[in-house]
Design a protein around this motif. Structure first.
Motif, PDB file in Angstrom:
ATOM      1  N   LYS A  67       0.935  -1.129  -0.123  1.00 16.52           N
ATOM      2  CA  LYS A  67      -0.179  -0.018   0.058  1.00 16.52           C
ATOM      3  C   LYS A  67       0.887   1.330  -0.014  1.00 16.52           C
ATOM      4  N   LYS A  68       2.120   1.091   0.630  1.00 16.52           N
ATOM      5  CA  LYS A  68       3.041   2.353   0.215  1.00 16.52           C
ATOM      6  C   LYS A  68       3.913   2.315  -0.779  1.00 16.52           C
ATOM      7  N   HIS A  69       3.723   1.451  -1.892  1.00 14.53           N
ATOM      8  CA  HIS A  69       4.660   1.245  -2.839  1.00 14.53           C
ATOM      9  C   HIS A  69       4.485   2.613  -3.785  1.00 14.53           C
ATOM     10  N   PRO A  70       5.464   3.002  -4.377  1.00  5.41           N
ATOM     11  CA  PRO A  70       5.133   4.152  -5.165  1.00  5.41           C
ATOM     12  C   PRO A  70       4.366   4.045  -6.410  1.00  5.41           C
ATOM     13  N   LEU A  71       4.482   2.823  -6.976  1.00  3.10           N
ATOM     14  CA  LEU A  71       3.406   2.566  -7.932  1.00  3.10           C
ATOM     15  C   LEU A  71       2.046   2.497  -7.860  1.00  3.10           C
ATOM     16  N   GLY A  72       1.708   2.406  -6.436  1.00  4.25           N
ATOM     17  CA  GLY A  72       0.303   2.311  -6.023  1.00  4.25           C
ATOM     18  C   GLY A  72      -0.110   0.820  -6.204  1.00  4.25           C
ATOM     19  N   ARG A  73      -1.213   0.648  -5.223  1.00  8.44           N
ATOM     20  CA  ARG A  73      -1.954  -0.670  -5.259  1.00  8.44           C
ATOM     21  C   ARG A  73      -2.265  -1.100  -6.446  1.00  8.44           C
ATOM     22  N   PRO A  74      -3.055  -0.391  -7.310  1.00  7.94           N
ATOM     23  CA  PRO A  74      -3.723  -1.212  -8.484  1.00  7.94           C
ATOM     24  C   PRO A  74      -2.650  -1.761  -9.580  1.00  7.94           C
ATOM     25  N   LEU A  75      -1.482  -1.109  -9.740  1.00  2.00           N
ATOM     26  CA  LEU A  75      -0.386  -1.258 -10.580  1.00  2.00           C
ATOM     27  C   LEU A  75       0.327  -2.532 -10.171  1.00  2.00           C
ATOM     28  N   CYS A  76       0.335  -2.259  -8.575  1.00  2.00           N
ATOM     29  CA  CYS A  76       1.258  -3.769  -8.232  1.00  2.00           C
ATOM     30  C   CYS A  76       0.267  -4.801  -8.259  1.00  2.00           C
ATOM     31  N   VAL A  77      -0.762  -4.678  -8.165  1.00  2.00           N
ATOM     32  CA  VAL A  77      -1.812  -5.980  -8.154  1.00  2.00           C
ATOM     33  C   VAL A  77      -1.672  -6.444  -9.734  1.00  2.00           C
ATOM     34  N   ALA A  78      -1.729  -5.320 -10.677  1.00  3.27           N
ATOM     35  CA  ALA A  78      -1.533  -5.846 -12.081  1.00  3.27           C
ATOM     36  C   ALA A  78      -0.350  -6.537 -12.421  1.00  3.27           C
ATOM     37  N   PHE A  79       0.722  -6.293 -11.419  1.00  6.50           N
ATOM     38  CA  PHE A  79       1.957  -7.038 -11.826  1.00  6.50           C
ATOM     39  C   PHE A  79       2.178  -8.565 -11.263  1.00  6.50           C
ATOM     40  N   VAL A  80       1.330  -8.394 -10.232  1.00  9.99           N
ATOM     41  CA  VAL A  80       1.055  -9.683  -9.525  1.00  9.99           C
ATOM     42  C   VAL A  80       0.408 -10.846 -10.374  1.00  9.99           C
ATOM     43  N   ILE A  81      -0.786 -10.192 -10.803  1.00  9.16           N
ATOM     44  CA  ILE A  81      -1.527 -11.060 -11.972  1.00  9.16           C
ATOM     45  C   ILE A  81      -0.634 -11.322 -12.911  1.00  9.16           C
ATOM     46  N   LEU A  82      -0.029 -10.412 -13.562  1.00  8.09           N
ATOM     47  CA  LEU A  82       0.889 -10.775 -14.694  1.00  8.09           C
ATOM     48  C   LEU A  82       1.978 -11.962 -14.227  1.00  8.09           C
ATOM     49  N   THR A  83       2.390 -11.813 -13.079  1.00  8.98           N
ATOM     50  CA  THR A  83       3.508 -12.834 -12.891  1.00  8.98           C
ATOM     51  C   THR A  83       2.684 -14.234 -12.775  1.00  8.98           C
ATOM     52  N   VAL A  84       1.671 -14.365 -12.061  1.00  5.15           N
ATOM     53  CA  VAL A  84       1.054 -15.611 -11.869  1.00  5.15           C
ATOM     54  C   VAL A  84       0.825 -16.169 -13.433  1.00  5.15           C
ATOM     55  N   ILE A  85       0.295 -15.356 -14.245  1.00  9.71           N
ATOM     56  CA  ILE A  85      -0.238 -15.758 -15.769  1.00  9.71           C
ATOM     57  C   ILE A  85       1.157 -16.262 -16.327  1.00  9.71           C
ATOM     58  N   THR A  86       2.351 -15.482 -16.094  1.00 11.72           N
ATOM     59  CA  THR A  86       3.441 -16.149 -16.826  1.00 11.72           C
ATOM     60  C   THR A  86       4.052 -17.256 -16.220  1.00 11.72           C
ATOM     61  N   MET A  87       3.950 -17.529 -14.988  1.00 10.81           N
ATOM     62  CA  MET A  87       4.357 -18.744 -14.310  1.00 10.81           C
ATOM     63  C   MET A  87       3.421 -19.838 -14.457  1.00 10.81           C
ATOM     64  N   ALA A  88       2.166 -19.697 -14.214  1.00  5.54           N
ATOM     65  CA  ALA A  88       1.335 -20.885 -14.206  1.00  5.54           C
ATOM     66  C   ALA A  88       0.562 -20.999 -15.473  1.00  5.54           C
ATOM     67  N   VAL A  89       0.208 -20.050 -16.075  1.00  7.03           N
ATOM     68  CA  VAL A  89      -0.326 -20.518 -17.552  1.00  7.03           C
ATOM     69  C   VAL A  89       0.521 -20.574 -18.789  1.00  7.03           C
ATOM     70  N   LEU A  90       1.399 -19.549 -18.813  1.00  4.97           N
ATOM     71  CA  LEU A  90       2.357 -19.628 -19.971  1.00  4.97           C
ATOM     72  C   LEU A  90       3.781 -20.564 -19.685  1.00  4.97           C
ATOM     73  N   ARG A  91       3.773 -20.750 -18.466  1.00  3.82           N
ATOM     74  CA  ARG A  91       4.862 -21.557 -17.875  1.00  3.82           C
ATOM     75  C   ARG A  91       6.269 -21.053 -18.339  1.00  3.82           C
ATOM     76  N   TRP A  92       6.455 -19.656 -18.467  1.00  2.00           N
ATOM     77  CA  TRP A  92       7.645 -19.020 -18.698  1.00  2.00           C
ATOM     78  C   TRP A  92       8.909 -19.735 -17.570  1.00  2.00           C
ATOM     79  N   PRO A  93       9.959 -19.689 -17.956  1.00  2.15           N
ATOM     80  CA  PRO A  93      11.141 -19.991 -16.907  1.00  2.15           C
ATOM     81  C   PRO A  93      11.368 -18.696 -16.304  1.00  2.15           C
ATOM     82  N   LEU A  94      11.949 -18.936 -15.132  1.00  2.00           N
ATOM     83  CA  LEU A  94      12.218 -17.810 -14.246  1.00  2.00           C
ATOM     84  C   LEU A  94      13.339 -16.744 -14.705  1.00  2.00           C
ATOM     85  N   LEU A  95      13.967 -17.343 -15.645  1.00  2.00           N
ATOM     86  CA  LEU A  95      15.005 -16.532 -16.428  1.00  2.00           C
ATOM     87  C   LEU A  95      14.501 -15.446 -17.384  1.00  2.00           C
TER      88      LEU A  95
END
Length: 201
Positions: A153-181
């Motif tokens: 909640k104190k992040h400079p990007l604000g909570r909505p954009l942080c949530v968007a990055f969280v969702i994007l990370t979950v999608i790339t890991m769990a759905v697209l199965r991108w490698p961590l690299l």
């Protein structure tokens, strides 16, 4: 990483009561030994509870930042974190003490358990118990994620954009199965760049 010194680092918030901190390298060794011995399956949950909630050596926000750095460094995340914290308080001595605490007794215990597991791994009850523990470990990690979510909640990007990055990370890991690299430079790099631009004068 902080510059190595022989004395504990001063409290970063003058005027407030001094923050709890390890008394000496031995305190670091035994604290990280106890932490590591609890860290079967859900080590992230144990680390957050011990360092933030119980010992109060760092805040949730500081834990998120240090854990992010530990994740992008080579090697196990919690080992990287222990070295960073040890160095912060007691320099090279602290880093070695924390690292030894993370590895010495847990290594002996894991070797003993490996011998036992080799004898009984084919037993159906053992296999079923391990699958059950996997579900508990997943729950522990999810629970810590919810706790740490409050800190953004104190992040400079604000909570909505942080949530968007969280969702994007979950999608790339769990759905697209991108490698961590790929995930770290693409998604993580984008988040770092946007935060840097937000903080730039």
């Amino acid at each position: 990483m902080a510059i190595a010194t022989d004395l504990p680092s001063p409290d970063p918030t003058p005027g407030l009561p001094p923050r709890p901190q390890p008394r000496n390298p031995s305190d670091l060794f035994w604290s990280f030994t106890w932490l590591a011995l609890q860290g079967f399956g859900g080590v992230l949950a144990v680390v957050q509870r011990e360092l933030v909630e119980k010992k109060r050596w760092m805040t949730n926000e500081e834990f998120v930042e240090d854990w992010a750095v530990a994740q992008i460094m080579p090697g196990p995340n919690v080992v990287n974190l222990s070295i960073m914290i040890g160095d912060r308080y007691f320099g090279l001595r602290g880093a070695f003490a924390a690292l030894a605490g993370m590895l010495t007794f847990p290594l002996m215990l894991v070797l003993a358990l490996a011998v036992i597991y080799a004898e009984f791994s084919s037993h159906p009850a053992v296999a079923g118990a391990l699958r059950g523990m996997g579900a508990v470990a997943a729950g522990l990690i999810a629970g810590v994620g919810i706790k740490l979510f409050v800190s953004i909640k104190k992040h400079p990007l604000g909570r909505p954009l942080c949530v968007a990055f969280v969702i994007l990370t979950v999608i790339t890991m769990a759905v697209l199965r991108w490698p961590l690299l790929w995930i770290l430079p693409v998604v993580g790099g984008s988040a770092c760049l946007l935060t840097w631009r937000k903080l730039a004068p």
